[in-house]
Motif scaffolding. Structure first.
Motif, PDB file in Angstrom:
ATOM      1  N   ILE A  54       0.816  -1.221   0.000  1.00 53.65           N
ATOM      2  CA  ILE A  54       0.000   0.000   0.000  1.00 53.65           C
ATOM      3  C   ILE A  54       0.845   1.265   0.000  1.00 53.65           C
ATOM      4  CG2 ILE A  54      -1.880  -1.177   1.194  1.00 53.65           C
ATOM      5  CD1 ILE A  54      -1.133   0.492   3.701  1.00 53.65           C
ATOM      6  N   ASN A  55       0.203   2.347  -0.392  1.00 56.82           N
ATOM      7  CA  ASN A  55       0.795   3.676  -0.290  1.00 56.82           C
ATOM      8  C   ASN A  55       0.307   4.267   1.036  1.00 56.82           C
ATOM      9  OD1 ASN A  55       1.363   6.412  -0.357  1.00 56.82           O
ATOM     10  ND2 ASN A  55       0.869   6.620  -2.528  1.00 56.82           N
ATOM     11  N   PRO A  56       1.183   4.413   2.028  1.00 63.09           N
ATOM     12  CA  PRO A  56       0.732   4.880   3.346  1.00 63.09           C
ATOM     13  C   PRO A  56       0.206   6.321   3.354  1.00 63.09           C
ATOM     14  CG  PRO A  56       3.124   4.731   3.271  1.00 63.09           C
ATOM     15  CD  PRO A  56       2.611   4.152   1.983  1.00 63.09           C
ATOM     16  N   LYS A  57       0.439   7.058   2.281  1.00 65.38           N
ATOM     17  CA  LYS A  57      -0.068   8.434   2.214  1.00 65.38           C
ATOM     18  C   LYS A  57      -1.511   8.499   1.722  1.00 65.38           C
ATOM     19  CE  LYS A  57       4.438  10.490   1.569  1.00 65.38           C
ATOM     20  NZ  LYS A  57       5.331  11.248   0.717  1.00 65.38           N
ATOM     21  N   THR A  58      -1.943   7.458   1.004  1.00 61.10           N
ATOM     22  CA  THR A  58      -3.287   7.512   0.419  1.00 61.10           C
ATOM     23  C   THR A  58      -4.175   6.329   0.794  1.00 61.10           C
ATOM     24  OG1 THR A  58      -2.522   6.399  -1.594  1.00 61.10           O
ATOM     25  CG2 THR A  58      -2.493   8.812  -1.584  1.00 61.10           C
ATOM     26  N   ASP A  59      -3.593   5.249   1.258  1.00 54.84           N
ATOM     27  CA  ASP A  59      -4.348   4.017   1.504  1.00 54.84           C
ATOM     28  C   ASP A  59      -4.487   3.728   3.000  1.00 54.84           C
ATOM     29  OD1 ASP A  59      -4.299   3.719  -1.249  1.00 54.84           O
ATOM     30  OD2 ASP A  59      -2.586   2.363  -1.210  1.00 54.84           O
ATOM     31  N   THR A  60      -5.546   2.987   3.320  1.00 55.20           N
ATOM     32  CA  THR A  60      -5.794   2.594   4.706  1.00 55.20           C
ATOM     33  C   THR A  60      -6.297   1.155   4.749  1.00 55.20           C
ATOM     34  OG1 THR A  60      -6.484   4.850   5.257  1.00 55.20           O
ATOM     35  CG2 THR A  60      -7.098   3.118   6.806  1.00 55.20           C
ATOM     36  N   ILE A  61      -5.750   0.384   5.671  1.00 59.80           N
ATOM     37  CA  ILE A  61      -6.279  -0.937   5.988  1.00 59.80           C
ATOM     38  C   ILE A  61      -6.480  -0.956   7.494  1.00 59.80           C
ATOM     39  CG2 ILE A  61      -5.894  -3.429   6.000  1.00 59.80           C
ATOM     40  CD1 ILE A  61      -4.069  -3.058   3.586  1.00 59.80           C
ATOM     41  N   LYS A  62      -7.696  -1.255   7.926  1.00 61.06           N
ATOM     42  CA  LYS A  62      -8.016  -1.351   9.354  1.00 61.06           C
ATOM     43  C   LYS A  62      -8.235  -2.819   9.687  1.00 61.06           C
ATOM     44  CE  LYS A  62      -8.685   3.065  10.597  1.00 61.06           C
ATOM     45  NZ  LYS A  62      -8.220   3.713  11.778  1.00 61.06           N
ATOM     46  N   ILE A  63      -7.618  -3.267  10.784  1.00 63.21           N
ATOM     47  CA  ILE A  63      -7.736  -4.651  11.229  1.00 63.21           C
ATOM     48  C   ILE A  63      -8.225  -4.636  12.669  1.00 63.21           C
ATOM     49  CG2 ILE A  63      -6.504  -6.814  11.640  1.00 63.21           C
ATOM     50  CD1 ILE A  63      -4.448  -5.756   9.505  1.00 63.21           C
ATOM     51  N   TYR A  64      -9.397  -5.225  12.862  1.00 62.75           N
ATOM     52  CA  TYR A  64     -10.002  -5.263  14.186  1.00 62.75           C
ATOM     53  C   TYR A  64     -10.064  -6.714  14.666  1.00 62.75           C
ATOM     54  CZ  TYR A  64     -11.627  -0.623  12.828  1.00 62.75           C
ATOM     55  OH  TYR A  64     -11.695   0.684  12.404  1.00 62.75           O
ATOM     56  N   PRO A  65      -9.316  -7.051  15.716  1.00 61.10           N
ATOM     57  CA  PRO A  65      -9.456  -8.395  16.282  1.00 61.10           C
ATOM     58  C   PRO A  65     -10.781  -8.482  17.034  1.00 61.10           C
ATOM     59  CG  PRO A  65      -7.832  -7.131  17.520  1.00 61.10           C
ATOM     60  CD  PRO A  65      -8.292  -6.260  16.386  1.00 61.10           C
ATOM     61  N   LEU A  66     -11.479  -9.581  16.837  1.00 60.98           N
ATOM     62  CA  LEU A  66     -12.774  -9.780  17.486  1.00 60.98           C
ATOM     63  C   LEU A  66     -12.653 -10.912  18.492  1.00 60.98           C
ATOM     64  CD1 LEU A  66     -15.026  -9.595  14.305  1.00 60.98           C
ATOM     65  CD2 LEU A  66     -14.491  -7.755  15.905  1.00 60.98           C
ATOM     66  N   LYS A  67     -13.141 -10.693  19.668  1.00 63.90           N
ATOM     67  CA  LYS A  67     -13.062 -11.706  20.724  1.00 63.90           C
ATOM     68  C   LYS A  67     -13.851 -12.948  20.360  1.00 63.90           C
ATOM     69  CE  LYS A  67     -10.908  -9.329  23.987  1.00 63.90           C
ATOM     70  NZ  LYS A  67      -9.619  -9.644  24.448  1.00 63.90           N
ATOM     71  N   SER A  68     -15.052 -12.763  19.825  1.00 60.18           N
ATOM     72  CA  SER A  68     -15.903 -13.909  19.550  1.00 60.18           C
ATOM     73  C   SER A  68     -16.929 -13.556  18.497  1.00 60.18           C
ATOM     74  CB  SER A  68     -16.620 -14.355  20.821  1.00 60.18           C
ATOM     75  OG  SER A  68     -17.588 -15.321  20.524  1.00 60.18           O
ATOM     76  N   LEU A  69     -17.140 -14.472  17.586  1.00 56.31           N
ATOM     77  CA  LEU A  69     -18.184 -14.282  16.590  1.00 56.31           C
ATOM     78  C   LEU A  69     -19.554 -14.339  17.253  1.00 56.31           C
ATOM     79  CD1 LEU A  69     -18.938 -14.013  13.607  1.00 56.31           C
ATOM     80  CD2 LEU A  69     -19.020 -16.497  13.505  1.00 56.31           C
ATOM     81  N   HIS A  70     -19.649 -15.048  18.351  1.00 60.29           N
ATOM     82  CA  HIS A  70     -20.935 -15.206  19.024  1.00 60.29           C
ATOM     83  C   HIS A  70     -21.456 -13.889  19.603  1.00 60.29           C
ATOM     84  CE1 HIS A  70     -20.468 -19.430  18.418  1.00 60.29           C
ATOM     85  NE2 HIS A  70     -19.318 -19.406  19.034  1.00 60.29           N
ATOM     86  N   LEU A  71     -20.588 -12.884  19.749  1.00 57.72           N
ATOM     87  CA  LEU A  71     -21.017 -11.584  20.244  1.00 57.72           C
ATOM     88  C   LEU A  71     -21.566 -10.701  19.126  1.00 57.72           C
ATOM     89  CD1 LEU A  71     -18.066 -10.785  22.677  1.00 57.72           C
ATOM     90  CD2 LEU A  71     -20.326 -11.681  23.251  1.00 57.72           C
ATOM     91  N   ALA A  72     -21.312 -11.098  17.873  1.00 54.33           N
ATOM     92  CA  ALA A  72     -21.760 -10.298  16.738  1.00 54.33           C
ATOM     93  C   ALA A  72     -23.239 -10.546  16.458  1.00 54.33           C
ATOM     94  CB  ALA A  72     -20.936 -10.647  15.504  1.00 54.33           C
ATOM     95  N   LYS A  73     -23.917  -9.527  16.054  1.00 54.36           N
ATOM     96  CA  LYS A  73     -25.323  -9.625  15.655  1.00 54.36           C
ATOM     97  C   LYS A  73     -25.401  -9.376  14.157  1.00 54.36           C
ATOM     98  CE  LYS A  73     -27.043  -9.998  19.808  1.00 54.36           C
ATOM     99  NZ  LYS A  73     -27.025 -11.348  20.312  1.00 54.36           N
ATOM    100  N   THR A  74     -26.171 -10.180  13.458  1.00 56.25           N
ATOM    101  CA  THR A  74     -26.362 -10.012  12.025  1.00 56.25           C
ATOM    102  C   THR A  74     -27.835  -9.770  11.756  1.00 56.25           C
ATOM    103  OG1 THR A  74     -24.535 -11.496  11.529  1.00 56.25           O
ATOM    104  CG2 THR A  74     -26.103 -11.090   9.757  1.00 56.25           C
ATOM    105  N   LEU A  75     -28.116  -8.717  11.034  1.00 56.03           N
ATOM    106  CA  LEU A  75     -29.470  -8.437  10.570  1.00 56.03           C
ATOM    107  C   LEU A  75     -29.477  -8.686   9.071  1.00 56.03           C
ATOM    108  CD1 LEU A  75     -30.101  -5.099  12.470  1.00 56.03           C
ATOM    109  CD2 LEU A  75     -30.724  -7.403  13.190  1.00 56.03           C
ATOM    110  N   GLY A  76     -30.430  -9.420   8.584  1.00 54.82           N
ATOM    111  CA  GLY A  76     -30.470  -9.732   7.160  1.00 54.82           C
ATOM    112  C   GLY A  76     -29.775 -11.040   6.854  1.00 54.82           C
ATOM    113  N   LYS A  77     -29.245 -11.146   5.666  1.00 50.90           N
ATOM    114  CA  LYS A  77     -28.646 -12.385   5.168  1.00 50.90           C
ATOM    115  C   LYS A  77     -27.464 -12.826   6.024  1.00 50.90           C
ATOM    116  CE  LYS A  77     -26.214 -14.183   1.215  1.00 50.90           C
ATOM    117  NZ  LYS A  77     -25.105 -13.754   0.426  1.00 50.90           N
ATOM    118  N   GLU A  78     -27.501 -14.058   6.491  1.00 46.89           N
ATOM    119  CA  GLU A  78     -26.384 -14.633   7.234  1.00 46.89           C
ATOM    120  C   GLU A  78     -25.290 -15.035   6.254  1.00 46.89           C
ATOM    121  OE1 GLU A  78     -25.544 -15.282  10.413  1.00 46.89           O
ATOM    122  OE2 GLU A  78     -27.336 -14.412  11.269  1.00 46.89           O
TER     123      GLU A  78
END
Length: 85
Positions: A54-78
């Motif tokens: 990546i070009n650090p001046k123009t690009d962004t990648i965000k990485i979020y570690p998640l403790k558990s998928l079971h804490l996530a809520k999904t509305l709509g298509k699984e």
């Protein structure tokens, strides 16, 4: 470990490489948002590889570690559960 990754990449070629790489490891949940269930050492390798792309001046990648998928809520298509342990 479960991760949520989102990116904003300006160059089409770089964006395609990152998109295709993430498809190999997880599931696309939106245009530039992925869920990955991978080991920490593999994530560190992806971070190193993506940092070189990546070009650090123009690009962004965000990485979020998640403790558990079971804490996530999904509305709509699984999403498929094939990537989750």
């Amino acid at each position: 470990m479960l991760y949520l990754i989102c990116y904003d990449i300006t160059a089409n070629k770089t964006r395609k490489i990152i998109h295709d790489t993430l498809l190999c490891y997880g599931e696309k949940i939106n245009l530039s948002v992925f869920e990955l269930s991978i080991k920490e050492n593999k994530m560190q390798k992806l971070i190193k590889d993506f940092s070189a792309l990546i070009n650090p001046k123009t690009d962004t990648i965000k990485i979020y570690p998640l403790k558990s998928l079971h804490l996530a809520k999904t509305l709509g298509k699984e999403l498929s559960s094939e990537y989750y342990i």
